[in-house]
Design a protein around this motif. Structure first.
Motif, mmCIF file in Angstrom:
data_model
loop_
_atom_site.group_PDB
_atom_site.id
_atom_site.type_symbol
_atom_site.label_atom_id
_atom_site.label_comp_id
_atom_site.label_asym_id
_atom_site.label_seq_id
_atom_site.Cartn_x
_atom_site.Cartn_y
_atom_site.Cartn_z
ATOM 1 N N ILE A 52 123.842 -51.028 107.751
ATOM 2 C CA ILE A 52 122.563 -50.654 107.153
ATOM 3 C C ILE A 52 121.706 -51.900 106.990
ATOM 4 C CG2 ILE A 52 123.579 -48.687 105.930
ATOM 5 C CD1 ILE A 52 123.344 -50.486 103.357
ATOM 6 N N ASN A 53 120.407 -51.719 107.048
ATOM 7 C CA ASN A 53 119.472 -52.814 106.829
ATOM 8 C C ASN A 53 118.936 -52.774 105.405
ATOM 9 O OD1 ASN A 53 119.155 -54.100 109.569
ATOM 10 N ND2 ASN A 53 118.742 -51.956 110.112
ATOM 11 N N GLU A 54 118.235 -53.827 105.024
ATOM 12 C CA GLU A 54 117.719 -53.915 103.651
ATOM 13 C C GLU A 54 116.877 -52.706 103.257
ATOM 14 O OE1 GLU A 54 115.236 -57.048 100.793
ATOM 15 O OE2 GLU A 54 115.757 -57.601 102.864
ATOM 16 N N PRO A 55 115.988 -52.189 104.110
ATOM 17 C CA PRO A 55 115.207 -51.004 103.708
ATOM 18 C C PRO A 55 116.053 -49.758 103.467
ATOM 19 C CG PRO A 55 114.171 -52.118 105.584
ATOM 20 C CD PRO A 55 115.533 -52.720 105.409
ATOM 21 N N ASP A 56 117.285 -49.740 103.970
ATOM 22 C CA ASP A 56 118.153 -48.573 103.777
ATOM 23 C C ASP A 56 118.782 -48.526 102.391
ATOM 24 O OD1 ASP A 56 117.822 -47.722 106.454
ATOM 25 O OD2 ASP A 56 119.382 -49.111 107.128
ATOM 26 N N VAL A 57 118.809 -49.660 101.709
ATOM 27 C CA VAL A 57 119.561 -49.746 100.452
ATOM 28 C C VAL A 57 119.112 -48.720 99.425
ATOM 29 C CG1 VAL A 57 120.128 -51.237 98.490
ATOM 30 C CG2 VAL A 57 120.211 -52.148 100.826
ATOM 31 N N PRO A 58 117.817 -48.561 99.146
ATOM 32 C CA PRO A 58 117.422 -47.550 98.152
ATOM 33 C C PRO A 58 117.846 -46.133 98.528
ATOM 34 C CG PRO A 58 115.598 -49.059 98.619
ATOM 35 C CD PRO A 58 116.653 -49.317 99.648
ATOM 36 N N LYS A 59 117.915 -45.856 99.829
ATOM 37 C CA LYS A 59 118.300 -44.514 100.274
ATOM 38 C C LYS A 59 119.765 -44.216 99.987
ATOM 39 C CE LYS A 59 115.057 -45.076 104.124
ATOM 40 N NZ LYS A 59 114.925 -45.187 105.596
ATOM 41 N N LEU A 60 120.561 -45.271 99.814
ATOM 42 C CA LEU A 60 121.980 -45.071 99.547
ATOM 43 C C LEU A 60 122.229 -44.519 98.151
ATOM 44 C CD1 LEU A 60 123.711 -48.244 101.053
ATOM 45 C CD2 LEU A 60 124.010 -45.883 101.793
ATOM 46 N N VAL A 61 121.303 -44.747 97.245
ATOM 47 C CA VAL A 61 121.515 -44.355 95.846
ATOM 48 C C VAL A 61 121.877 -42.886 95.739
ATOM 49 C CG1 VAL A 61 120.432 -44.175 93.573
ATOM 50 C CG2 VAL A 61 119.983 -46.188 95.008
ATOM 51 N N THR A 62 121.139 -42.027 96.436
ATOM 52 C CA THR A 62 121.450 -40.583 96.384
ATOM 53 C C THR A 62 122.475 -40.188 97.444
ATOM 54 O OG1 THR A 62 119.537 -40.161 97.820
ATOM 55 C CG2 THR A 62 119.198 -39.988 95.433
ATOM 56 N N ALA A 63 122.477 -40.888 98.593
ATOM 57 C CA ALA A 63 123.399 -40.523 99.679
ATOM 58 C C ALA A 63 124.849 -40.679 99.257
ATOM 59 C CB ALA A 63 123.105 -41.369 100.915
ATOM 60 N N LEU A 64 125.139 -41.633 98.378
ATOM 61 C CA LEU A 64 126.514 -41.912 97.983
ATOM 62 C C LEU A 64 127.064 -40.913 96.967
ATOM 63 C CD1 LEU A 64 126.364 -45.815 97.687
ATOM 64 C CD2 LEU A 64 127.530 -44.474 99.450
ATOM 65 N N ASP A 65 126.207 -40.022 96.479
ATOM 66 C CA ASP A 65 126.661 -39.055 95.469
ATOM 67 C C ASP A 65 127.758 -38.136 95.995
ATOM 68 O OD1 ASP A 65 124.912 -40.059 93.630
ATOM 69 O OD2 ASP A 65 123.359 -38.524 93.937
ATOM 70 N N ASP A 66 127.762 -37.876 97.305
ATOM 71 C CA ASP A 66 128.670 -36.883 97.867
ATOM 72 C C ASP A 66 129.877 -37.486 98.577
ATOM 73 O OD1 ASP A 66 127.051 -34.774 96.978
ATOM 74 O OD2 ASP A 66 125.771 -34.970 98.754
ATOM 75 N N VAL A 67 130.080 -38.802 98.439
ATOM 76 C CA VAL A 67 131.246 -39.441 99.046
ATOM 77 C C VAL A 67 131.973 -40.260 97.982
ATOM 78 C CG1 VAL A 67 130.152 -39.597 101.314
ATOM 79 C CG2 VAL A 67 129.971 -41.525 99.717
ATOM 80 N N ARG A 68 133.177 -40.696 98.338
ATOM 81 C CA ARG A 68 133.918 -41.599 97.465
ATOM 82 C C ARG A 68 133.741 -43.011 98.023
ATOM 83 N NH1 ARG A 68 140.452 -41.443 96.279
ATOM 84 N NH2 ARG A 68 140.652 -43.625 95.624
ATOM 85 N N LEU A 69 132.926 -43.799 97.370
ATOM 86 C CA LEU A 69 132.622 -45.147 97.839
ATOM 87 C C LEU A 69 133.773 -46.090 97.527
ATOM 88 C CD1 LEU A 69 130.554 -47.165 99.036
ATOM 89 C CD2 LEU A 69 129.740 -47.530 96.689
ATOM 90 N N GLU A 70 134.323 -46.703 98.571
ATOM 91 C CA GLU A 70 135.413 -47.661 98.406
ATOM 92 C C GLU A 70 134.919 -49.111 98.417
ATOM 93 O OE1 GLU A 70 138.529 -46.875 97.829
ATOM 94 O OE2 GLU A 70 138.401 -44.711 98.171
ATOM 95 N N GLY A 71 133.684 -49.317 98.879
ATOM 96 C CA GLY A 71 133.157 -50.675 98.887
ATOM 97 C C GLY A 71 132.151 -50.873 99.997
ATOM 98 N N PHE A 72 131.760 -52.133 100.174
ATOM 99 C CA PHE A 72 130.820 -52.526 101.218
ATOM 100 C C PHE A 72 131.494 -53.562 102.111
ATOM 101 C CE2 PHE A 72 128.242 -50.864 97.805
ATOM 102 C CZ PHE A 72 127.247 -50.144 98.463
#
Length: 343
Positions: free
Chosen positions: A123-143
Motif C-alpha cells: 500500500i502507498n501513503e494515500p492508502d493508509v486512511p482507507k485501511l481504518v475501515t477496511a481492517l474492521d472485517d479482518v484479523r490484523l496480524e501486523g504490517f
C-alpha cells in the motif's frame, strides 16, 4: 552417483541458534527450493528451533507446509483478487498489498505490506486512511516492510521503517507487529529503542540457512571418464576436442540448476572486467563449470545436459576416476540436489 549436499549438521544448527539469538522474534523463511535443503527439511528445522511461525513464498507452498509445520504459516506473496483458490487452514496468514485485497479477505488473518523503496508490493501513503475501515472485517496480524539489500546514497532503512510506523500510528491504526526483511541486528535494535514495546519480527532465510558456508559442501559424482585425442568429435553438437585430454561426466545438470545463472547487475570496474574475461572464455568454448578439479574450475566440454555435465580435462592434467566426487560452487537457491547427507 548423485549431486550431493553434505551438511556438517552440528555446526549448521549451531549457526541457526546464533542467528536466533541475534534476532529475537525471528520468523524462519522456507520457500522455493528450500535454499537447497527442501522446504520440508527447513520446516522441521524451524520446529526444532521452537519457531511459532514459518514464512513461505506462495499459497501453494503454504498448503504443503501446513502438513509438516504445526505453527502459524505466513504467505509472503501478497494476495491478489481473483487468484486461484487454495484451501488453507485458519493458521495460515495472508500478506495483502492493497486495500481492495483487505476488503475481500473478510474474516481472514492478514499482514498488510507497505510500499518501501523496493517498489515491489504494498500500500502507498494515500492508502493508509482507507485501511481504518477496511481492517474492521479482518484479523490484523501486523504490517510488513521489505527493505532493499544495498544502501546507496546514504539511504537509511531504519528511517524508512520509522516513517511507516509514524504514518500508521498517526492514522490511528493498531500495529500488532512489524515484519521486516533485510535489516541487521543493530538496525532492528535501533528500531526497538525508538519504539519500546512494539514487536519487530525479522523474516530471515538466507542468513539463517546459508550463513555458515563452511558447514555446507556441494559435490558431484564422476560417472564416466573417456580419453579423447585432439580433433575427436564428441557430445550432442559433435564439437572437436581442442587438445588431447579427457571427457569427464559428472552428476549435475540443468535439472539440478547447474549451468543456470541469474542476470547480474555490476558495480565497479573489477566485476565488469571479470565478466568480460568470462565472456572471452565462452567465445572459445572454455566456459568454466562450477566443478573443481586439481585446484581449479574445470571447463564445460559442452553445455550441461539435463542430469549430467561433461567437463574437459586437458591431457597434461590427470583426470579424476569414476566414483570420485568433485567439489562444486553452486547457488543454493537455484540448485536441486539429489540428496542431502548429514555428517
Amino acid at each position: 552417483m548423485a549431486l550431493s549436499l553434505y551438511v556438517e549438521t552440528a555446526r549448521w544448527r549451531a549457526h541457526q541458534q546464533s542467528v536466533l539469538e541475534a534476532f529475537p522474534g525471528l520468523v524462519p523463511v522456507a520457500k522455493g527450493n528450500g535454499y537447497g535443503f527442501g522446504n520440508r527439511r527447513l520446516a522441521e528445522e524451524a520446529t526444532m528451533l521452537g519457531a511459532p511461525m514459518l514464512a513461505v513464498g506462495t499459497a501453494y507452498e503454504a498448503a504443503e507446509a501446513v502438513e509438516y509445520f504445526g505453527g502459524d504459516v505466513l504467505v509472503l506473496t501478497p494476495y491478489r483478487i481473483g487468484e486461484d483458490p487454495v484451501p488453507l487452514p485458519r493458521r495460515v496468514i495472508r500478506t495483502v498489498g492493497s486495500v481492495s485485497g483487505v476488503r475481500v479477505l473478510v474474516g481472514c488473518r492478514v499482514v498488510v505490506e507497505c510500499m518501501t523503496s523496493m517498489r515491489r508490493h504494498g500500500i502507498n501513503e494515500p492508502d493508509v486512511p482507507k485501511l481504518v475501515t477496511a481492517l474492521d472485517d479482518v484479523r490484523l496480524e501486523g504490517f510488513a516492510l521489505h527493505l532493499p539489500l544495498d544502501r546507496p546514497d546514504g539511504y537509511d532503512p531504519v528511517q524508512e521503517c520509522a516513517d511507516w510506523v509514524d504514518r500508521l500510528t498517526a492514522a490511528g491504526l493498531p500495529i500488532p507487529a512489524v515484519y521486516v526483511s533485510h535489516l541487521s541486528a543493530d538496525e532492528i535494535g535501533r528500531l526497538r529503542g525508538m519504539y519500546p514495546g512494539l514487536a519487530f519480527r525479522p523474516r530471515i532465510g538466507t542468513r539463517l540457512w546459508l550463513g555458515d558456508h563452511d558447514a555446507l559442501d556441494c559435490r558431484g559424482t564422476v560417472l564416466d571418464v573417456t580419453p579423447v585425442a585432439k580433433g575427436d568429435r564428441y557430445g550432442y553438437r559433435q564439437l572437436k576436442a581442442p587438445v588431447d585430454g579427457h571427457l569427464v561426466v559428472v552428476a549435475g545438470g540443468t535439472a539440478h540448476g547447474v549451468g543456470l545463472e541469474a542476470p547480474k547487475y555490476m558495480h565497479g570496474v573489477t566485476p565488469r572486467a571479470k565478466n568480460l574475461a568470462r565472456a572471452g572464455l565462452a567465445t572459445v568454448n572454455r566456459t568454466p563449470s562450477p566443478f573443481t578439479w586439481n585446484g581449479r574450475k574445470a571447463a564445460f566440454a559442452e553445455p550441461p545436459h539435463m542430469q549430467v555435465s561433461i567437463l574437459f580435462v586437458p591431457g597434461e592434467t590427470a583426470p579424476p576416476t569414476v566414483g570420485e566426487e568433485l567439489r562444486a560452487t553452486l547457488r543454493h537457491t537455484t540448485t536441486h540436489f539429489d540428496r542431502t547427507v548429514d555428517r
